[in-house]
Motif scaffolding. Structure first.
Motif, PDB file in Angstrom:
ATOM      1  N   ARG A   1      22.914  68.180  46.195  1.00 52.77           N
ATOM      2  CA  ARG A   1      21.932  68.198  45.103  1.00 52.77           C
ATOM      3  C   ARG A   1      20.522  67.943  45.641  1.00 52.77           C
ATOM      4  O   ARG A   1      19.556  68.569  45.185  1.00 52.77           O
ATOM      5  CB  ARG A   1      22.299  67.166  44.040  1.00 52.77           C
ATOM      6  CG  ARG A   1      23.543  67.547  43.234  1.00 52.77           C
ATOM      7  CD  ARG A   1      23.860  66.520  42.163  1.00 52.77           C
ATOM      8  NE  ARG A   1      22.803  66.400  41.170  1.00 52.77           N
ATOM      9  CZ  ARG A   1      22.667  67.209  40.118  1.00 52.77           C
ATOM     10  NH1 ARG A   1      23.523  68.208  39.931  1.00 52.77           N
ATOM     11  NH2 ARG A   1      21.680  67.029  39.259  1.00 52.77           N
TER      12      ARG A   1
ATOM     13  N   VAL B   1      19.849  76.669  41.976  1.00 56.39           N
ATOM     14  CA  VAL B   1      19.997  76.413  40.537  1.00 56.39           C
ATOM     15  C   VAL B   1      21.469  76.319  40.168  1.00 56.39           C
ATOM     16  O   VAL B   1      21.889  75.424  39.412  1.00 56.39           O
ATOM     17  CB  VAL B   1      19.301  77.532  39.724  1.00 56.39           C
ATOM     18  CG1 VAL B   1      19.643  77.400  38.233  1.00 56.39           C
ATOM     19  CG2 VAL B   1      17.791  77.473  39.918  1.00 56.39           C
ATOM     20  N   ALA B   2      22.278  77.221  40.712  1.00 58.96           N
ATOM     21  CA  ALA B   2      23.715  77.206  40.419  1.00 58.96           C
ATOM     22  C   ALA B   2      24.370  75.927  40.913  1.00 58.96           C
ATOM     23  O   ALA B   2      25.216  75.340  40.233  1.00 58.96           O
ATOM     24  CB  ALA B   2      24.382  78.431  41.051  1.00 58.96           C
TER      25      ALA B   2
ATOM     26  N   LEU C   1      22.940  72.954  41.339  1.00 54.17           N
ATOM     27  CA  LEU C   1      22.537  71.846  40.473  1.00 54.17           C
ATOM     28  C   LEU C   1      23.307  71.868  39.150  1.00 54.17           C
ATOM     29  O   LEU C   1      23.690  70.817  38.625  1.00 54.17           O
ATOM     30  CB  LEU C   1      21.034  71.902  40.212  1.00 54.17           C
ATOM     31  CG  LEU C   1      20.128  71.530  41.394  1.00 54.17           C
ATOM     32  CD1 LEU C   1      18.675  71.762  41.041  1.00 54.17           C
ATOM     33  CD2 LEU C   1      20.353  70.086  41.803  1.00 54.17           C
ATOM     34  N   TRP C   2      23.540  73.043  38.627  1.00 63.30           N
ATOM     35  CA  TRP C   2      24.258  73.158  37.351  1.00 63.30           C
ATOM     36  C   TRP C   2      25.728  72.784  37.515  1.00 63.30           C
ATOM     37  O   TRP C   2      26.292  72.021  36.718  1.00 63.30           O
ATOM     38  CB  TRP C   2      24.124  74.577  36.808  1.00 63.30           C
ATOM     39  CG  TRP C   2      24.960  74.828  35.573  1.00 63.30           C
ATOM     40  CD1 TRP C   2      26.130  75.512  35.498  1.00 63.30           C
ATOM     41  CD2 TRP C   2      24.684  74.362  34.254  1.00 63.30           C
ATOM     42  NE1 TRP C   2      26.608  75.520  34.221  1.00 63.30           N
ATOM     43  CE2 TRP C   2      25.749  74.820  33.424  1.00 63.30           C
ATOM     44  CE3 TRP C   2      23.658  73.618  33.690  1.00 63.30           C
ATOM     45  CZ2 TRP C   2      25.789  74.543  32.059  1.00 63.30           C
ATOM     46  CZ3 TRP C   2      23.706  73.344  32.321  1.00 63.30           C
ATOM     47  CH2 TRP C   2      24.760  73.805  31.531  1.00 63.30           C
ATOM     48  N   LEU C   3      26.349  73.289  38.573  1.00 58.07           N
ATOM     49  CA  LEU C   3      27.786  73.067  38.754  1.00 58.07           C
ATOM     50  C   LEU C   3      28.115  71.635  39.182  1.00 58.07           C
ATOM     51  O   LEU C   3      29.247  71.187  38.982  1.00 58.07           O
ATOM     52  CB  LEU C   3      28.330  74.050  39.793  1.00 58.07           C
ATOM     53  CG  LEU C   3      28.345  75.522  39.361  1.00 58.07           C
ATOM     54  CD1 LEU C   3      28.720  76.419  40.535  1.00 58.07           C
ATOM     55  CD2 LEU C   3      29.299  75.744  38.202  1.00 58.07           C
ATOM     56  N   THR C   4      27.148  70.937  39.776  1.00 54.61           N
ATOM     57  CA  THR C   4      27.410  69.566  40.226  1.00 54.61           C
ATOM     58  C   THR C   4      26.811  68.523  39.290  1.00 54.61           C
ATOM     59  O   THR C   4      26.723  67.346  39.646  1.00 54.61           O
ATOM     60  CB  THR C   4      26.843  69.348  41.644  1.00 54.61           C
ATOM     61  OG1 THR C   4      25.430  69.617  41.637  1.00 54.61           O
ATOM     62  CG2 THR C   4      27.530  70.249  42.657  1.00 54.61           C
ATOM     63  N   ARG C   5      26.430  68.923  38.104  1.00 55.65           N
ATOM     64  CA  ARG C   5      25.842  67.976  37.153  1.00 55.65           C
ATOM     65  C   ARG C   5      26.884  66.970  36.676  1.00 55.65           C
ATOM     66  O   ARG C   5      28.079  67.248  36.694  1.00 55.65           O
ATOM     67  CB  ARG C   5      25.237  68.735  35.968  1.00 55.65           C
ATOM     68  CG  ARG C   5      26.264  69.369  35.042  1.00 55.65           C
ATOM     69  CD  ARG C   5      25.630  70.351  34.072  1.00 55.65           C
ATOM     70  NE  ARG C   5      26.592  70.845  33.073  1.00 55.65           N
ATOM     71  CZ  ARG C   5      27.503  71.767  33.307  1.00 55.65           C
ATOM     72  NH1 ARG C   5      27.593  72.311  34.515  1.00 55.65           N
ATOM     73  NH2 ARG C   5      28.332  72.156  32.346  1.00 55.65           N
ATOM     74  N   GLN C   6      26.405  65.798  36.290  1.00 48.72           N
ATOM     75  CA  GLN C   6      27.240  64.751  35.686  1.00 48.72           C
ATOM     76  C   GLN C   6      28.469  64.411  36.548  1.00 48.72           C
ATOM     77  O   GLN C   6      29.580  64.247  36.040  1.00 48.72           O
ATOM     78  CB  GLN C   6      27.683  65.176  34.286  1.00 48.72           C
ATOM     79  CG  GLN C   6      26.508  65.377  33.326  1.00 48.72           C
ATOM     80  CD  GLN C   6      26.947  65.867  31.959  1.00 48.72           C
ATOM     81  OE1 GLN C   6      28.095  66.275  31.768  1.00 48.72           O
ATOM     82  NE2 GLN C   6      26.032  65.819  30.997  1.00 48.72           N
TER      83      GLN C   6
ATOM     84  N   ARG D   1      30.174  66.183  38.660  1.00 48.17           N
ATOM     85  CA  ARG D   1      31.156  67.221  38.966  1.00 48.17           C
ATOM     86  C   ARG D   1      31.153  67.567  40.451  1.00 48.17           C
ATOM     87  O   ARG D   1      30.114  67.562  41.101  1.00 48.17           O
ATOM     88  CB  ARG D   1      30.873  68.486  38.151  1.00 48.17           C
ATOM     89  CG  ARG D   1      31.109  68.333  36.649  1.00 48.17           C
ATOM     90  CD  ARG D   1      30.741  69.642  35.943  1.00 48.17           C
ATOM     91  NE  ARG D   1      31.099  69.649  34.535  1.00 48.17           N
ATOM     92  CZ  ARG D   1      30.332  69.169  33.568  1.00 48.17           C
ATOM     93  NH1 ARG D   1      29.151  68.645  33.870  1.00 48.17           N
ATOM     94  NH2 ARG D   1      30.723  69.208  32.293  1.00 48.17           N
TER      95      ARG D   1
END
Length: 504
Positions: free
Chosen positions: A245, A385-386, A388-393, A395
């Motif tokens: 990230r 961007v992908a 950051l989105w897939l590893t949010r919260q 994950r």
């Protein structure tokens, strides 16, 4: 193909190869310095492990960048002696400062960082990598100031008696308007590469450890005394996720900086080298003010190379890139070719006039490298961007395509840097120093075709072997992952007579 063409090919091969390592060195040194400071501040083991892990990758890259960079300066005397004689008084000044100041900082303080674990105070030790990073940035500044003189000569006078350009204002060379925008553009691109390397490597390791963790029994999470690459470490997933990230954020922020500085650079380029901007679009006919020159995403050139047939266009975008106005005027290749011939061809000066010179660069190369530079940069940003989105919260995804994303992430911005420099240098042709000396006038007159071919083949084979070594070493340490945490020794606890040990 004559000696000039071969000398250009040799310089292109060695330069592009060398510059594969330069942005990684600049970007990764900055990120490792931040990781090290975070360890000193927080005392969290993950920061120390990431510092040492990416520090290993950095030192491998630094070594290869160093040895390939030395070859560049030899070529100035070997293949480009007339160029060196003409511009050496100016070109030598920033390169000398780079070696005496910037490279001194890099080499000395990198040695202190490598051998200083447990030998010097922690805060001072963390500062050494920061100084290494400052050295890499300063090195880039002085080298780019020399290159910017080739793009837009300033701070000199031409001595007709000696036939040489002589330095009159070193400060003007360092503050060349081309330099002032090229430098941040290159540094942002280097940070983008560094961030992408961290993102790609950490993404791969996060996915690997997450997959292993799914097959682990609780008691097998820790295996003492085993090699890091052979031991599934479920607890390492959050660490690699954090690194991925961080790398993605650096890639995105740096990518934004690349876009902003690149936009400004395009306008400066149009001002000092209008032919380069026309070549970037394969714009043969001039576009007057009020009409707006379009930017083509895809163009097919005519067989005779005298005009282009755009297939996909964005209205007014080329005018904006060149002038900041969607309706601004942009000169075309045909008009500029005649203008350059009238300005330089009529002088009779052999350094700028040549019956074979048409003052037009290779249009297909400039056209496609300009688009590839932009395209691969945008693709790297999209991967960030992908991620950051897939590893949010919290994950930690294990999708198979993430492996390909991990491989592509560092390669794309590295290629973008290479395409950018190919565009910059090919677009300046036929000039080696714009407006002062053509490339054909700068080649060594006493070097034969056979000599250039021999040295080019030797360098190419040597660089190929070095590439194998670099990739094997890099992948070896990536597969091992970060070493288990070990509390560093305090300087007071270490035997002062103990020998230095190179741990990497």
């Amino acid at each position: 193909m004559d000696a000039t063409d071969l000398a250009r090919w040799q310089f292109a091969i060695t330069t592009v190869y060398h510059f594969l390592f330069v942005p990684i060195t600049i970007g990764l040194s900055g990120i490792v310095a931040v990781f090290h400071v975070q360890w000193v501040r927080t005392r969290k083991p993950e920061w120390l492990r990431l510092t040492k892990f990416f520090g290993k990758l950095f030192t491998i890259n630094f070594a290869l960048g160093l040895v390939t960079g030395i070859v560049q300066e030899f070529q100035f005397g070997m293949n480009w002696s007339d160029y060196s004689r003409f511009v050496g008084d100016i070109f030598g000044a920033p390169l000398a400062v780079e070696a005496l100041l910037a490279f001194f900082l890099e080499s000395v303080f990198l040695g202190l960082w490598i051998f200083g674990w447990g030998r010097i105070p922690e805060k001072l030790h963390a500062a050494t990598m920061g100084i290494v990073h400052i050295g890499t940035v300063l090195s880039a500044y002085f080298i780019l100031s020399a290159n910017s003189f080739m793009q837009h000569p300033v701070g000199y006078t031409y001595n007709q008696a000696t036939g040489r350009a002589e330095l009159t204002d070193f400060f003007a060379v360092l503050t060349n308007k081309v330099q002032l925008i090229t430098f941040p553009h290159v540094i942002f691109a280097a940070y983008m590469v560094g961030g992408a390397v961290v993102m790609g490597v950490a993404l791969h390791l996060m996915r690997r450890e997450a997959l292993r963790a799914k097959d682990l029994e609780p008691a097998a999470d820790v295996a003492e005394g085993a090699e890091g690459a052979d031991v599934p470490k479920a607890d390492d997933v959050p660490m690699y996720r954090k690194a991925a990230r961080i790398g993605a954020v650096v890639t995105l922020i740096a990518g934004l900086g690349v876009a902003i500085t690149g936009d400004i650079q395009g306008k400066i380029m149009t001002e000092v080298q209008p032919m380069k901007m026309a070549a970037a679009e394969a714009l043969y006919g001039s576009v007057p003010a009020g009409e707006g020159a379009p930017f083509s995403v895809l163009t097919i050139g005519s067989l005779d190379g005298q005009h282009a047939n755009p297939l996909i266009e964005i209205p007014g975008l080329l005018s904006f890139l060149a002038t900041g106005d969607f309706n601004g005027a942009v000169q075309g290749i045909v008009e500029l070719k005649q203008q350059y011939a009238d300005t330089y061809g009529a002088t009779g000066n052999p350094l700028v006039a040549d019956v074979a010179t048409n003052y037009v660069p290779n249009i297909p190369t400039t056209y496609w490298t300009f688009r590839l530079m932009i395209g691969v940069g945008m693709a790297a940003a999209a991967i960030a961007v992908a991620v950051l989105w897939l590893t949010r919260q919290g994950r930690a995804p294990t999708h198979r395509w993430l492996l390909w994303a991990a491989i592509a992430a560092p390669l794309l911005p590295v290629l973008g840097n290479s395409f950018g420099w190919i565009f910059t240098e090919v677009g300046r042709q036929p000039w080696i120093v714009f407006g002062l000396m053509t490339t054909s006038a700068g080649v060594s007159p006493g070097v034969s075709i056979g000599e250039v071919i021999t040295s080019m083949v030797v360098f190419t084979l040597l660089y190929g072997a070095l590439a194998v070594v670099e990739i094997k070493l890099f992948l070896h340490y990536v597969r091992r992952g970060a070493d288990p945490f070990e509390q560093p020794e305090e300087p007071s606890e270490r035997d002062e007579d103990a020998p230095l040990v190179f741990a990497y």
